[in-house]
Scaffold this motif. Structure first.
Motif, PDB file in Angstrom:
ATOM      1  N   MET A   1       0.840  -1.207   0.000  1.00  0.00           N
ATOM      2  CA  MET A   1       0.000   0.000   0.000  1.00  0.00           C
ATOM      3  C   MET A   1       0.875   1.257   0.000  1.00  0.00           C
ATOM      4  O   MET A   1       1.680   1.467   0.892  1.00  0.00           O
ATOM      5  CB  MET A   1      -0.846  -0.007   1.278  1.00  0.00           C
ATOM      6  N   PHE A   6      -2.618   5.102   1.600  1.00  0.00           N
ATOM      7  CA  PHE A   6      -2.745   5.055   3.053  1.00  0.00           C
ATOM      8  C   PHE A   6      -3.447   6.293   3.582  1.00  0.00           C
ATOM      9  O   PHE A   6      -4.379   6.194   4.371  1.00  0.00           O
ATOM     10  CB  PHE A   6      -1.379   4.897   3.722  1.00  0.00           C
ATOM     11  N   THR A   9      -7.079   5.924   2.933  1.00  0.00           N
ATOM     12  CA  THR A   9      -7.692   4.937   3.823  1.00  0.00           C
ATOM     13  C   THR A   9      -7.912   5.527   5.202  1.00  0.00           C
ATOM     14  O   THR A   9      -8.986   5.400   5.792  1.00  0.00           O
ATOM     15  CB  THR A   9      -6.762   3.709   3.971  1.00  0.00           C
ATOM     16  N   LYS A  10      -6.883   6.199   5.682  1.00  0.00           N
ATOM     17  CA  LYS A  10      -6.964   6.770   7.029  1.00  0.00           C
ATOM     18  C   LYS A  10      -8.042   7.852   7.087  1.00  0.00           C
ATOM     19  O   LYS A  10      -8.870   7.859   8.008  1.00  0.00           O
ATOM     20  CB  LYS A  10      -5.600   7.356   7.409  1.00  0.00           C
ATOM     21  N   PHE A  13     -11.353   6.307   7.029  1.00  0.00           N
ATOM     22  CA  PHE A  13     -11.648   5.702   8.329  1.00  0.00           C
ATOM     23  C   PHE A  13     -12.137   6.755   9.318  1.00  0.00           C
ATOM     24  O   PHE A  13     -13.155   6.580   9.991  1.00  0.00           O
ATOM     25  CB  PHE A  13     -10.419   5.000   8.900  1.00  0.00           C
ATOM     26  N   MET A  38      -6.210   8.948  18.018  1.00  0.00           N
ATOM     27  CA  MET A  38      -5.889   7.535  18.275  1.00  0.00           C
ATOM     28  C   MET A  38      -4.899   6.996  17.255  1.00  0.00           C
ATOM     29  O   MET A  38      -4.147   6.080  17.531  1.00  0.00           O
ATOM     30  CB  MET A  38      -7.157   6.688  18.218  1.00  0.00           C
ATOM     31  N   MET A  39      -4.959   7.561  16.054  1.00  0.00           N
ATOM     32  CA  MET A  39      -4.109   7.070  14.974  1.00  0.00           C
ATOM     33  C   MET A  39      -2.840   7.906  14.798  1.00  0.00           C
ATOM     34  O   MET A  39      -2.102   7.714  13.835  1.00  0.00           O
ATOM     35  CB  MET A  39      -4.892   7.060  13.662  1.00  0.00           C
ATOM     36  N   VAL A  41       0.852   9.060  15.738  1.00  0.00           N
ATOM     37  CA  VAL A  41       2.029   8.511  16.410  1.00  0.00           C
ATOM     38  C   VAL A  41       2.504   9.469  17.491  1.00  0.00           C
ATOM     39  O   VAL A  41       2.876   9.053  18.588  1.00  0.00           O
ATOM     40  CB  VAL A  41       3.152   8.235  15.394  1.00  0.00           C
ATOM     41  N   LYS A  90      -4.361   5.118  24.056  1.00  0.00           N
ATOM     42  CA  LYS A  90      -4.423   4.198  22.924  1.00  0.00           C
ATOM     43  C   LYS A  90      -4.837   2.786  23.301  1.00  0.00           C
ATOM     44  O   LYS A  90      -5.284   2.021  22.461  1.00  0.00           O
ATOM     45  CB  LYS A  90      -3.090   4.203  22.173  1.00  0.00           C
TER      46      LYS A  90
ATOM     47  N   SER B 118     -10.774  -1.917   7.576  1.00  0.00           N
ATOM     48  CA  SER B 118      -9.604  -1.045   7.695  1.00  0.00           C
ATOM     49  C   SER B 118      -8.367  -1.809   8.146  1.00  0.00           C
ATOM     50  O   SER B 118      -7.266  -1.578   7.653  1.00  0.00           O
ATOM     51  CB  SER B 118      -9.864   0.076   8.704  1.00  0.00           C
ATOM     52  N   PHE B 123      -0.105  -3.033   4.946  1.00  0.00           N
ATOM     53  CA  PHE B 123       0.585  -1.810   5.335  1.00  0.00           C
ATOM     54  C   PHE B 123       2.097  -1.958   5.181  1.00  0.00           C
ATOM     55  O   PHE B 123       2.624  -3.064   5.168  1.00  0.00           O
ATOM     56  CB  PHE B 123       0.248  -1.477   6.782  1.00  0.00           C
ATOM     57  N   PRO B 128       5.969   3.816  10.743  1.00  0.00           N
ATOM     58  CA  PRO B 128       5.346   3.720  12.066  1.00  0.00           C
ATOM     59  C   PRO B 128       3.885   4.179  12.067  1.00  0.00           C
ATOM     60  O   PRO B 128       3.067   3.640  12.818  1.00  0.00           O
ATOM     61  CB  PRO B 128       6.184   4.644  12.951  1.00  0.00           C
ATOM     62  N   GLU B 129       3.550   5.142  11.238  1.00  0.00           N
ATOM     63  CA  GLU B 129       2.171   5.613  11.190  1.00  0.00           C
ATOM     64  C   GLU B 129       1.248   4.504  10.677  1.00  0.00           C
ATOM     65  O   GLU B 129       0.182   4.255  11.234  1.00  0.00           O
ATOM     66  CB  GLU B 129       2.068   6.843  10.278  1.00  0.00           C
ATOM     67  N   GLN B 130       1.695   3.849   9.621  1.00  0.00           N
ATOM     68  CA  GLN B 130       0.886   2.756   9.075  1.00  0.00           C
ATOM     69  C   GLN B 130       0.795   1.601  10.070  1.00  0.00           C
ATOM     70  O   GLN B 130      -0.249   0.968  10.214  1.00  0.00           O
ATOM     71  CB  GLN B 130       1.450   2.291   7.729  1.00  0.00           C
ATOM     72  N   LEU B 132       0.920   1.844  13.344  1.00  0.00           N
ATOM     73  CA  LEU B 132       0.001   2.220  14.419  1.00  0.00           C
ATOM     74  C   LEU B 132      -1.443   2.068  13.960  1.00  0.00           C
ATOM     75  O   LEU B 132      -2.279   1.502  14.671  1.00  0.00           O
ATOM     76  CB  LEU B 132       0.240   3.666  14.870  1.00  0.00           C
ATOM     77  N   PHE B 133      -1.710   2.565  12.764  1.00  0.00           N
ATOM     78  CA  PHE B 133      -3.065   2.463  12.235  1.00  0.00           C
ATOM     79  C   PHE B 133      -3.511   1.002  12.180  1.00  0.00           C
ATOM     80  O   PHE B 133      -4.616   0.649  12.608  1.00  0.00           O
ATOM     81  CB  PHE B 133      -3.128   3.090  10.845  1.00  0.00           C
ATOM     82  N   GLN B 136      -3.948  -0.346  15.842  1.00  0.00           N
ATOM     83  CA  GLN B 136      -5.095   0.247  16.541  1.00  0.00           C
ATOM     84  C   GLN B 136      -6.420  -0.271  15.987  1.00  0.00           C
ATOM     85  O   GLN B 136      -7.318  -0.625  16.750  1.00  0.00           O
ATOM     86  CB  GLN B 136      -5.078   1.775  16.417  1.00  0.00           C
ATOM     87  N   THR B 137      -6.537  -0.264  14.677  1.00  0.00           N
ATOM     88  CA  THR B 137      -7.797  -0.752  14.108  1.00  0.00           C
ATOM     89  C   THR B 137      -7.996  -2.224  14.473  1.00  0.00           C
ATOM     90  O   THR B 137      -9.115  -2.641  14.784  1.00  0.00           O
ATOM     91  CB  THR B 137      -7.865  -0.569  12.584  1.00  0.00           C
TER      92      THR B 137
END
Lengths: 171, 171
Positions: A1, A6, A9-10, A13, A38-39, A41, A90, B118, B123, B128-130, B132-133, B136-137
């Motif tokens: 992806m 991304f 998608t985010k 979401f 929540m998403m 970092v 989190k 989601s 990913f 790190p952002e991906q 975490l997403f 978390q999801t």
DNA sequence: CTGAACTTTCAGTAAATACTGAAAGTTTTG
DNA sequence: CAAAACTTTCAGTATTTACTGAAAGTTCAG
């Protein structure tokens, strides 16, 4: 992806989470801010939230205040930086406990008070309407009290780390 | 308690129940109609609801329809009488199960669907952002699934008559 | 088939809720 | 102390949600 996908998608979401939130009693923007944090970092400042969610400063400010009031996000500051940043809890179980505690305080306790004061009146034993009212309010009060108690037990932070495992066993 | 006091107590209860309802996501009138029917000894027709709660026919009709859609009230007819009457489920545990079932269908299932779709994307492991997403999801999806399961277990009507006792023991 | 008895719909309106943005407030720094 | 950097407030406005009441729809008895 790839990164572009991304981001999309985010964003999707977060938008959808807002829609879901408003089908609860939660306002759309507040749900979206919460999802955004929540998403994230790292802690995020008000400007970033305003830009990303396309909302005004006032709106961002008041929803962030409310989220902090629920205990779902924290204010973060860095030495040498005057800006305030925000960071979401989190861990989902901690979140659940926080929400349970607040809902208890805001929604269950007032309901219980009404039910108890209503059911504790004195009623005519020979009037079926008064009897029904008495028994229904009593039954509701007991129900809410039980729910309250269960939430209490469940939402103690110590146990909240054991509970997930317990429940998974329970399947 | 004389009849006049009782009428007042009951009216006050219904009004307050409406206020509480709207602090949830439930509209005030719907909550009041439900309260009115829960406290009614016999099935009630639309006109009585309109008069007692001072609302229009349209409003009464649509809230009654919605309450019936939630399964919280039933339509009742009597042979030789063309009017429709309404009657609320009065057992609190049955009510709870009904609400749980409906909320699951209307609120939990859509959330779960969003979270699962989601979290099932692919990913980049180095972003790190991906990451975490993704985590978390996934955690949220699992949480919601668990909540779902617990509600399912609890809201089976067979067990709902045992559950109250079980929980009381648990105190 | 007609009209009375009843229910549903829905365009228009009222009420509640959420949002904007500029002004006022606060804190820090130089 | 002045001005910059930032946060909060709030009057006005937009959006959403709820409600009204009259008209249209449905069902049934005669």
């Amino acid at each position: 992806m790839d990164d572009k996908d991304f981001k999309q998608t985010k964003a999707e979401f977060i938008a959808q989470w807002g829609v879901l939130g408003s089908s609860w009693g939660i306002n759309r923007t507040m749900a979206q801010i919460h999802a955004y944090l929540m998403m994230a970092v790292e802690p995020v400042d008000t400007n970033e939230i305003m830009q990303e969610l396309k909302i005004s400063r006032g709106n961002a400010n008041s929803n962030l205040r409310d989220l902090a009031g629920w205990g779902l996000i924290r204010r973060v500051t860095y030495p040498g930086d005057r800006k305030e940043y925000f960071e979401a809890e989190k861990d989902v179980w901690t979140m659940f406990c926080t929400i349970a505690r607040e809902r208890k305080r805001r929604e269950i306790d007032p309901a219980l008070q009404l039910l108890q004061s209503s059911s504790k009146q004195s009623f005519k034993k020979n009037d079926p309407e008064q009897q029904l009212f008495a028994s229904q309010t009593k039954a509701l009060a007991e129900f809410v009290q039980t729910a309250d108690l269960v939430l209490d037990k469940v939402a103690r932070s110590e146990e909240s780390k054991v509970l997930p495992f317990l429940i998974k066993r329970f399947r």
